[in-house]
Design a protein around this motif. Structure first.
Motif, PDB file in Angstrom:
ATOM      1  N   LEU A  97       0.825  -1.208   0.000  1.00 39.32           N
ATOM      2  CA  LEU A  97       0.000   0.000   0.000  1.00 39.32           C
ATOM      3  C   LEU A  97       0.861   1.261   0.000  1.00 39.32           C
ATOM      4  O   LEU A  97       0.564   2.231  -0.707  1.00 39.32           O
ATOM      5  N   ILE A  98       1.917   1.250   0.798  1.00 39.67           N
ATOM      6  CA  ILE A  98       2.826   2.401   0.828  1.00 39.67           C
ATOM      7  C   ILE A  98       3.423   2.639  -0.557  1.00 39.67           C
ATOM      8  O   ILE A  98       3.459   3.776  -1.046  1.00 39.67           O
ATOM      9  N   THR A  99       3.855   1.568  -1.197  1.00 41.02           N
ATOM     10  CA  THR A  99       4.419   1.689  -2.545  1.00 41.02           C
ATOM     11  C   THR A  99       3.397   2.259  -3.521  1.00 41.02           C
ATOM     12  O   THR A  99       3.719   3.117  -4.356  1.00 41.02           O
ATOM     13  N   SER A 100       2.158   1.803  -3.407  1.00 42.71           N
ATOM     14  CA  SER A 100       1.101   2.268  -4.305  1.00 42.71           C
ATOM     15  C   SER A 100       0.804   3.748  -4.087  1.00 42.71           C
ATOM     16  O   SER A 100       0.705   4.519  -5.058  1.00 42.71           O
ATOM     17  N   TYR A 101       0.679   4.178  -2.846  1.00 43.48           N
ATOM     18  CA  TYR A 101       0.359   5.578  -2.555  1.00 43.48           C
ATOM     19  C   TYR A 101       1.505   6.503  -2.969  1.00 43.48           C
ATOM     20  O   TYR A 101       1.266   7.630  -3.404  1.00 43.48           O
ATOM     21  N   ILE A 102       2.720   6.021  -2.843  1.00 38.93           N
ATOM     22  CA  ILE A 102       3.871   6.806  -3.306  1.00 38.93           C
ATOM     23  C   ILE A 102       3.836   6.939  -4.832  1.00 38.93           C
ATOM     24  O   ILE A 102       4.090   8.012  -5.386  1.00 38.93           O
ATOM     25  N   GLU A 103       3.498   5.846  -5.498  1.00 44.98           N
ATOM     26  CA  GLU A 103       3.448   5.856  -6.968  1.00 44.98           C
ATOM     27  C   GLU A 103       2.389   6.837  -7.474  1.00 44.98           C
ATOM     28  O   GLU A 103       2.637   7.591  -8.418  1.00 44.98           O
ATOM     29  N   TRP A 104       1.234   6.859  -6.837  1.00 46.07           N
ATOM     30  CA  TRP A 104       0.204   7.830  -7.202  1.00 46.07           C
ATOM     31  C   TRP A 104       0.719   9.252  -6.983  1.00 46.07           C
ATOM     32  O   TRP A 104       0.472  10.150  -7.795  1.00 46.07           O
TER      33      TRP A 104
END
Length: 296
Positions: A97-104
């Protein structure tokens, strides 16, 4: 106590334990969840007030009525708690989730109040995909709802109204410049004089890093720190890093309306409506994060 009085008090207690019900589908947003939690808080408060009023209105011998009132209150609390589903994540899920939110955030997108709750749980494959997915939640009605939500915040309403007018008039460069200043102002004011040790206050990315460091320190210190707020903070930090990125001597035009390029007159592209939408969302999520920090 008279029978009619008891009936009136029972009716008041029943009204005080109206339970907010989550939606049956998966379209509830993060801000819908926050609103539900606020409703729960209000319900608790109403229950307490109603019980206090009932206790003050009865005599000591009416113990059976007290028991009935307490039973109603406890049942109301049981119903409330049974409908609050708190997610539990493994460490692997958290990192994903952290990786996804950073990517966004790298594509300039922060959490959208009118989107589904799990919208950012999956990272976009590229910038085009991110823009296409996010813009489905940023139609005219969605933006008007966002503008209304700003009215609940303690902000410079004059600057906000001017930014909204520029947005409606399609003066997107003027709108972006105002939003850059509003975001920067919040980050600068977050830094307290007693914490600076004689240093000057940071701006832009460095000020955003100060904000994120505060959130990370709280999360590391308190195991019960809400993970959803950590995700919001790391996402808005990444968004600010994207929009306030170093200009690099203005040699290469950025993919989005970079603050340094626009502010120094070096942005040769057209500032788009989407840039302003992203900046409004960044400002909103920054305000939410800072208000949450104030409670800690």
């Amino acid at each position: 106590m008279e029978s009619q009085d008891k009936e009136n008090l029972n009716e008041e207690l029943e009204q005080s334990i109206i339970v907010p019900t989550p939606g049956d589908d998966d379209t509830s947003s993060f801000d819908d969840t926050v609103e539900m939690v606020s409703s729960l808080s209000s319900a608790f408060s109403n229950l307490g007030n109603a019980l206090a009023k009932s206790l003050s209105a009865i005599c000591a011998e009416n113990l059976s009525f007290i028991r009935e009132s307490s039973k109603a209150m406890l049942e109301g609390l049981r119903q409330i708690l049974s409908q609050v589903a708190l997610p539990h994540y493994s460490e692997v899920q958290k990192q994903a989730l952290i990786t996804s939110y950073i990517e966004w955030g790298k594509y300039g997108w922060s959490m959208i109040p009118t989107s589904t709750f799990d919208f950012m749980d999956t990272p976009p494959c590229d910038r085009e995909s991110a823009n296409k997915q996010a813009m489905t939640f940023c139609k005219k009605a969605d933006m008007e709802k966002l503008f209304d939500m700003f009215q609940e915040r303690h902000i410079n309403k004059a600057d906000l109204e001017e930014a909204i007018i520029c947005f409606h008039q399609r003066l997107y460069k003027s709108c972006a410049l105002l939003l850059f200043s509003m975001i920067d102002a919040k980050l600068i004011r977050l830094q307290r004089k007693q914490d600076l040790n004689g240093k000057m206050r940071n701006t832009g990315k460095r000020a955003a890093k100060d904000m994120y460091d505060k959130v990370e320190a709280l999360a590391n210190k308190d195991p019960s720190f809400p993970f959803a707020w950590y995700l919001r903070a790391i996402n808005v930090y990444e968004c600010i890093c994207t929009y306030f990125a170093y200009g690099g001597d203005f040699r290469k035009q950025p993919d989005i309306g970079n603050r340094n390029f626009i502010d120094h007159g070096m942005y040769t592209k057209r500032v788009r409506k989407r840039d302003c939408i992203q900046l409004f969302l960044i400002y909103y999520n920054l305000l939410c994060t800072l208000e949450f920090l104030e409670t800690k």
